[in-house]
Design a protein around this motif. Sequence first.
Motif, PDB file in Angstrom:
ATOM      1  N   LYS A   1      -3.900  -4.598  -5.019  1.00  0.00           N
ATOM      2  CA  LYS A   1      -3.495  -3.970  -3.765  1.00  0.00           C
ATOM      3  C   LYS A   1      -2.310  -3.021  -3.955  1.00  0.00           C
ATOM      4  O   LYS A   1      -2.161  -2.045  -3.219  1.00  0.00           O
ATOM      5  CB  LYS A   1      -3.163  -5.038  -2.720  1.00  0.00           C
ATOM      6  CG  LYS A   1      -4.373  -5.845  -2.258  1.00  0.00           C
ATOM      7  CD  LYS A   1      -3.995  -6.880  -1.222  1.00  0.00           C
ATOM      8  CE  LYS A   1      -5.214  -7.698  -0.786  1.00  0.00           C
ATOM      9  NZ  LYS A   1      -4.888  -8.726   0.215  1.00  0.00           N
TER      10      LYS A   1
ATOM     11  N   GLU B   1      -1.854  -0.917  -6.266  1.00  0.00           N
ATOM     12  CA  GLU B   1      -2.238   0.383  -6.825  1.00  0.00           C
ATOM     13  C   GLU B   1      -3.118   1.193  -5.886  1.00  0.00           C
ATOM     14  O   GLU B   1      -3.476   2.328  -6.180  1.00  0.00           O
ATOM     15  CB  GLU B   1      -2.967   0.192  -8.164  1.00  0.00           C
ATOM     16  CG  GLU B   1      -4.316  -0.498  -8.046  1.00  0.00           C
ATOM     17  CD  GLU B   1      -5.061  -0.570  -9.375  1.00  0.00           C
ATOM     18  OE1 GLU B   1      -5.242   0.491  -9.995  1.00  0.00           O
ATOM     19  OE2 GLU B   1      -5.439  -1.685  -9.770  1.00  0.00           O
ATOM     20  N   LEU B   2      -3.494   0.624  -4.733  1.00  0.00           N
ATOM     21  CA  LEU B   2      -4.423   1.301  -3.839  1.00  0.00           C
ATOM     22  C   LEU B   2      -3.686   2.190  -2.840  1.00  0.00           C
ATOM     23  O   LEU B   2      -3.332   1.768  -1.741  1.00  0.00           O
ATOM     24  CB  LEU B   2      -5.282   0.291  -3.091  1.00  0.00           C
ATOM     25  CG  LEU B   2      -6.607  -0.095  -3.758  1.00  0.00           C
ATOM     26  CD1 LEU B   2      -7.347  -1.098  -2.897  1.00  0.00           C
ATOM     27  CD2 LEU B   2      -7.492   1.120  -3.991  1.00  0.00           C
TER      28      LEU B   2
ATOM     29  N   THR C   1      -6.569  -0.419   6.238  1.00  0.00           N
ATOM     30  CA  THR C   1      -7.799   0.114   5.622  1.00  0.00           C
ATOM     31  C   THR C   1      -8.547   1.009   6.602  1.00  0.00           C
ATOM     32  O   THR C   1      -9.003   2.097   6.246  1.00  0.00           O
ATOM     33  CB  THR C   1      -8.706  -1.046   5.170  1.00  0.00           C
ATOM     34  OG1 THR C   1      -8.003  -1.870   4.245  1.00  0.00           O
ATOM     35  CG2 THR C   1      -9.969  -0.502   4.500  1.00  0.00           C
TER      36      THR C   1
ATOM     37  N   ARG D   1     -10.156  -6.787  -4.186  1.00  0.00           N
ATOM     38  CA  ARG D   1      -8.761  -6.395  -4.001  1.00  0.00           C
ATOM     39  C   ARG D   1      -7.930  -7.672  -4.018  1.00  0.00           C
ATOM     40  O   ARG D   1      -8.234  -8.626  -3.288  1.00  0.00           O
ATOM     41  CB  ARG D   1      -8.564  -5.676  -2.659  1.00  0.00           C
ATOM     42  CG  ARG D   1      -9.358  -4.399  -2.530  1.00  0.00           C
ATOM     43  CD  ARG D   1      -8.907  -3.564  -1.349  1.00  0.00           C
ATOM     44  NE  ARG D   1      -9.123  -4.207  -0.071  1.00  0.00           N
ATOM     45  CZ  ARG D   1      -8.824  -3.644   1.109  1.00  0.00           C
ATOM     46  NH1 ARG D   1      -8.299  -2.439   1.146  1.00  0.00           N
ATOM     47  NH2 ARG D   1      -9.055  -4.275   2.249  1.00  0.00           N
TER      48      ARG D   1
ATOM     49  N   LYS E   1      -9.416  -3.926  -8.050  1.00  0.00           N
ATOM     50  CA  LYS E   1      -8.163  -3.218  -7.832  1.00  0.00           C
ATOM     51  C   LYS E   1      -7.081  -4.176  -7.354  1.00  0.00           C
ATOM     52  O   LYS E   1      -7.337  -5.092  -6.570  1.00  0.00           O
ATOM     53  CB  LYS E   1      -8.348  -2.115  -6.771  1.00  0.00           C
ATOM     54  CG  LYS E   1      -9.360  -1.030  -7.136  1.00  0.00           C
ATOM     55  CD  LYS E   1      -8.872  -0.185  -8.299  1.00  0.00           C
ATOM     56  CE  LYS E   1      -9.864   0.933  -8.603  1.00  0.00           C
ATOM     57  NZ  LYS E   1      -9.436   1.727  -9.787  1.00  0.00           N
TER      58      LYS E   1
ATOM     59  N   PHE F   1       0.852  -1.188   0.000  1.00  0.00           N
ATOM     60  CA  PHE F   1       0.000   0.000   0.000  1.00  0.00           C
ATOM     61  C   PHE F   1       0.888   1.238   0.000  1.00  0.00           C
ATOM     62  O   PHE F   1       1.790   1.373   0.818  1.00  0.00           O
ATOM     63  CB  PHE F   1      -0.901   0.036   1.246  1.00  0.00           C
ATOM     64  CG  PHE F   1      -2.061  -0.878   1.149  1.00  0.00           C
ATOM     65  CD1 PHE F   1      -3.218  -0.476   0.498  1.00  0.00           C
ATOM     66  CD2 PHE F   1      -2.000  -2.151   1.688  1.00  0.00           C
ATOM     67  CE1 PHE F   1      -4.302  -1.327   0.416  1.00  0.00           C
ATOM     68  CE2 PHE F   1      -3.070  -2.995   1.597  1.00  0.00           C
ATOM     69  CZ  PHE F   1      -4.234  -2.591   0.953  1.00  0.00           C
TER      70      PHE F   1
ATOM     71  N   LYS G   1      -6.561   6.795  -3.464  1.00  0.00           N
ATOM     72  CA  LYS G   1      -7.345   5.966  -4.375  1.00  0.00           C
ATOM     73  C   LYS G   1      -8.369   5.130  -3.609  1.00  0.00           C
ATOM     74  O   LYS G   1      -9.488   4.909  -4.094  1.00  0.00           O
ATOM     75  CB  LYS G   1      -6.421   5.062  -5.191  1.00  0.00           C
ATOM     76  CG  LYS G   1      -5.644   5.809  -6.266  1.00  0.00           C
ATOM     77  CD  LYS G   1      -4.809   4.853  -7.109  1.00  0.00           C
ATOM     78  CE  LYS G   1      -4.087   5.608  -8.221  1.00  0.00           C
ATOM     79  NZ  LYS G   1      -3.249   4.707  -9.049  1.00  0.00           N
ATOM     80  N   LEU G   2      -7.988   4.666  -2.415  1.00  0.00           N
ATOM     81  CA  LEU G   2      -8.938   3.916  -1.597  1.00  0.00           C
ATOM     82  C   LEU G   2     -10.108   4.816  -1.196  1.00  0.00           C
ATOM     83  O   LEU G   2     -11.270   4.403  -1.243  1.00  0.00           O
ATOM     84  CB  LEU G   2      -8.239   3.373  -0.350  1.00  0.00           C
ATOM     85  CG  LEU G   2      -9.108   2.522   0.595  1.00  0.00           C
ATOM     86  CD1 LEU G   2      -9.647   1.299  -0.111  1.00  0.00           C
ATOM     87  CD2 LEU G   2      -8.301   2.121   1.830  1.00  0.00           C
TER      88      LEU G   2
ATOM     89  N   VAL H   1     -12.334   5.242  -4.299  1.00  0.00           N
ATOM     90  CA  VAL H   1     -13.091   4.016  -4.606  1.00  0.00           C
ATOM     91  C   VAL H   1     -14.265   3.860  -3.643  1.00  0.00           C
ATOM     92  O   VAL H   1     -15.395   3.553  -4.049  1.00  0.00           O
ATOM     93  CB  VAL H   1     -12.160   2.785  -4.532  1.00  0.00           C
ATOM     94  CG1 VAL H   1     -12.976   1.504  -4.493  1.00  0.00           C
ATOM     95  CG2 VAL H   1     -11.221   2.757  -5.724  1.00  0.00           C
TER      96      VAL H   1
END
Length: 516
Positions: A133, A135-136, A38, A109, A131, A5, A140-141, A144
């Motif tokens: 993981k 690129e998150l 997250t 993900r 997605k 991440f 971006k998270l 989304v």
Amino acid sequence: MVDDFLFAGDAPEVESVKTIGCWKVLIVDDEPEVHAVTKLALSDFVFQDKSIEFISAYSGAEAKEIINQHNDIAIVLLDVVMETDDAGLNVANYIRNELNNHKVRIILRTGQPGQAPEKQVIVNYDINDYKSKTELTAQKLFTVVLSGLRSYRDIRALEKSHDGLRKIISASADIFNVHSMDQFIEGVMQQLTSVLGCGEEQAIYATDSFMVNCTARKKEHDLKVIAAQGQFADKVGLLVSELGVVKDNNLNNAFKQAITSRSIVYQDNYLIAYCHSRYSTNSLLFVSGLPSDISESQKDLVELFAKNVQIAYESIQLKVELDSSQTELLERLGGAVEKRLNDSSGHIRRVTQLSTMLGEWFGLGDSELEMLKKAAPLHDIGKISLSNELLKKEYDLDEIEWEKVKQCPIRGLEILDGSKSEIIQYAAIVAYQHNENWDGTGYPQAIKGKSIHLFARIVKVANVYESLRSALIYKEAWSHEKAIQYLKLESSKQFDPELIKLVLENDQEFERVYKS
């Protein structure tokens, strides 16, 4: 995996926002670190004054159990590879195809993008986003999840709007029925809260239209709830003072202000709208869970509701009062007929009760049953034209006397015919046709089968059964078994066979009415 991440630099501090409720987000991943990261990335997330409530599942099997327990999850952040290589896809299939839940937004993900080709997965499993993981980033998270919540909100609003519209359309088919009017208001209220974007979806509509002469009403806001939703859904019929919503001083004052100023009061996250009336009654709409950014067009909609809904409701109440007066008049008329026929045994009451019961078994709707119930007491109104001597005659009638009796249905029609009242029109049909026979041997028209109105066919069965069970001047009372046997023998002759079948299936109910 957590190292995959990529978080952007520190964002500027965000001022604390007061929230009302929350969005449920389910994190499904077998790595605890993913859950922690997250939650950290979205810890200050707020959308439409609602924060996020995180729910964690560490396997596909656990995710299925949680989805079953929570039908209001907005987003599922779903790992593909967990206890099996396709555990995540099995969860997605379970949600869409087994639970038939198409509202929740599913965002896959995965740390192994090649494990399941993106295009195939999105098409076959109704995935809303896919997605890797790696690129998150935190930003971006955030994007989304925000996009997913907007979609979920719109789907819920559309679903709620459809439910409200369905209630309105259903009620409109029988709008002058008081229960349908309650449903109509509930439907309109549901549409209104949907358009306003209410987070908690709580609303009540209360009026004192029923309480003009009620000495128990001690407060200005002591109104009766006639429609409600959300946490108040089971409070219909209670007084507003019994709900506990006016215990808060600010809310209490807002209620008083709305009534005193006859206006709409917006305060905090709720509104109280005074609903205009042609009469000296008070009605209020209370809606909580309003978003902070309610628009002028939405306020116009509330004003439109306040201007029109009470007028509609009071029009229905006026019709209900007229119907009640008409019903009382018919009951008095039926009582006068009963007195004229020297009947103190309750014949008309029992015929009415038996007719209504048989109509219900036949499958008549509420409005039809009500018409039948009001028309049945007048079935013998034509007999008031007979002399006392003829009414009291104990033995067989001669030909001239019998002809006079056969004129009674015609006299009944003449008494009731020409009325604009639907109830009187049905009563005229029953009075005119209830002596007709299924096989065409009856009087006065000798019509047969379904040419005889259903109400008249029903009343005929009830009338004959009750007459057989009663002791009359010219006969002794029959037993229930003997009367039922007679109905059975005369099926397809005097009586509609379909109705007799229903009587035979429920004959103990017939006997219970006679004994009551």
